[in-house]
Design a protein around this motif. Structure first.
Motif, short mmCIF file in Angstrom:
data_model
loop_
_atom_site.label_atom_id
_atom_site.label_comp_id
_atom_site.label_asym_id
_atom_site.label_seq_id
_atom_site.Cartn_x
_atom_site.Cartn_y
_atom_site.Cartn_z
N ASP A 35 0.90 -1.17 0.02
CA ASP A 35 0.05 -0.04 0.02
C ASP A 35 0.92 1.32 0.11
O ASP A 35 2.02 1.13 0.88
N ILE A 36 0.41 2.18 -0.73
CA ILE A 36 1.19 3.54 -0.89
C ILE A 36 0.50 4.48 -0.71
O ILE A 36 -0.99 4.67 -0.67
N ILE A 37 0.97 6.00 -0.58
CA ILE A 37 0.28 7.12 -0.70
C ILE A 37 0.50 7.73 -1.73
O ILE A 37 1.62 8.00 -2.21
N LEU A 38 -0.52 8.50 -2.50
CA LEU A 38 -0.43 9.37 -3.51
C LEU A 38 -0.88 10.52 -3.16
O LEU A 38 -2.29 10.67 -3.04
N ALA A 39 -0.34 11.71 -3.21
CA ALA A 39 -0.96 12.94 -2.79
C ALA A 39 -0.55 14.13 -3.80
O ALA A 39 0.55 14.59 -3.92
#
Length: 404
Positions: free
Chosen positions: A243-247
């Motif tokens: 799981d990753i964060i895309l901002a």
């Protein structure tokens, strides 16, 4: 030199919000005298598991840079000791139920007669005024009461608390802010003042743009998982391996994101041209992004987006955070010498001052560890201190077992 050197704080608080506040002040040089109940002390000393060499990890986390004295505050002689210390203190902090300090003769109006320069900080769940002032307040209760749990969790799911005691910890910061503001004001007026610090008030303040958004639309925000109500894409996604964060908070970064990942079709799609468009068509866009990222390894995604300057990153576990090279380079993990706990480590100083930095001076104190030292500073002789011990007005610091 330390920024708060010479500031004496008489700390009658327990559990988390108050102790976290005074630890922040102690880190910057204030002299924190932690007043505890003989025999038992701050209840967090018994918050276990986990224990670290027999001592509560919960207690250890928020009590460095303090001295501990044990006093029976309900006794008349114990009360007189508090009066004597209050006369010489700059700040008095407590988090008892509304009216409790006044009943003991330790309320603000009573103490300011002894010391008009005293800054008195009172932390409570609902504040010292208003129809709910007598309610008990704890972090979990206020996460629900203050609206936080209504916006935390997955869409359509059950309310979820945050993984840490966010209400207590932020109130500790707010209280420190209030105290230092009052210290500056006292420098101008020569007078102390009363600080009414409410967990509920702090939580309402943290709702921030959600409050204004409600009054603008008449609609309260709900649970959206990791998504953001006014920015898209700005959430967690699943890559092929993790799981990753895309901002992506603006249109310029959206263009860079699409170019870096060869999403020209999304960039030119009129449904996704502006952030307002992307919010309107959130579900379609999130579907496309989710499908595409799930086919890519996280390293590939990060390499492309980092090169383009688009905010992205992994979702770390606690062990990954505390061992991360950047966190370590920022000195955010402290190693503390402790008489009982071997290799004690704790979170470091979040603010870096160039000329008057925070410093580690004292380990989290054992119960009553500094009782004799503090009483001696008040002018009491050894015989006087011994009499107080025999009357059980102050506790006797003995050994490790007395600190648990």
């Amino acid at each position: 030199m330390e920024a708060l050197e010479g500031l004496k704080v008489l700390d009658l608080s327990r559990t988390l919000a108050g102790p976290f506040c005074t630890m922040l002040l102690g880190d910057m040089g204030a002299d924190i005298i932690k007043v505890e109940k003989p025999g038992t002390g701050d209840e967090t000393r018994r918050f276990t598991p986990p224990k670290w060499d027999g001592i509560s990890a919960y207690y250890l986390a928020s009590n460095r840079n303090k001295r501990s004295i044990t006093i029976d505050m309900k006794s008349e002689e114990g009360k007189q000791l508090i009066y004597k210390m209050a006369k010489e203190s700059d700040v008095f902090i407590e988090n008892f139920r509304t009216g409790a300090m006044e009943k003991m003769g330790l309320g603000y109006e009573q103490l300011k007669k002894l010391n008009p320069r005293l800054i008195y900080c009172s932390i409570s769940g609902f504040g010292r005024t208003g129809p709910e002032k007598n309610r008990a307040g704890y972090d979990l209760l206020l996460q629900g009461y203050g609206g936080l749990m209504s916006i935390t969790g997955e869409t359509g799911g059950s309310p979820v608390k945050t993984g840490m005691s966010l209400v207590d910890l932020t109130m500790g910061i707010f209280a420190a802010y209030g105290i230092l503001t009052a210290v500056i004001a006292r420098g101008k007026t020569g007078k102390g003042q009363f600080i009414d610090a409410s967990l509920l008030d702090g939580q309402v303040s943290l709702l921030n743009f959600l409050v204004t958004s409600y009054f603008a639309t008449g609609k309260p925000a709900g649970r959206m998982g990791s998504a953001h109500p006014t920015i898209v894409p700005y959430q967690a996604f699943s890559a092929k391996d993790m799981d990753i964060i895309l901002a992506v908070p603006n249109d310029g970064l959206w263009a860079k994101c699409c170019q870096a990942l060869n999403w020209e079709d999304l960039l030119t799609d009129p449904r996704f041209k502006t952030n307002e468009d992307r919010v309107t068509h959130r579900h379609e866009l999130v579907y496309f992004i989710s499908k595409r990222l799930s086919l890519l390894e996280s390293k590939e995604i990060f390499a492309c987006l980092d090169a383009a300057g688009v905010p992205c990153g992994p979702i770390h576990t606690i062990d990954q955070v505390v061992n991360h090279p950047h966190v370590l380079s920022r000195e955010m993990i402290l190693e503390v010498e402790h008489p009982i706990v071997k290799n004690l480590k704790m979170a470091g100083f979040p603010i870096k001052l160039s000329d008057t930095p925070a410093s580690l001076k004292r380990h989290p104190p054992l119960l009553g560890e500094h009782t004799e030292e503090i009483l001696s500073e008040l002018g009491l002789f050894a015989d006087d201190i011994e009499q107080l011990k025999q009357k059980h007005i102050v506790g006797e610091y003995k050994d490790f077992k007395s600190s648990i």
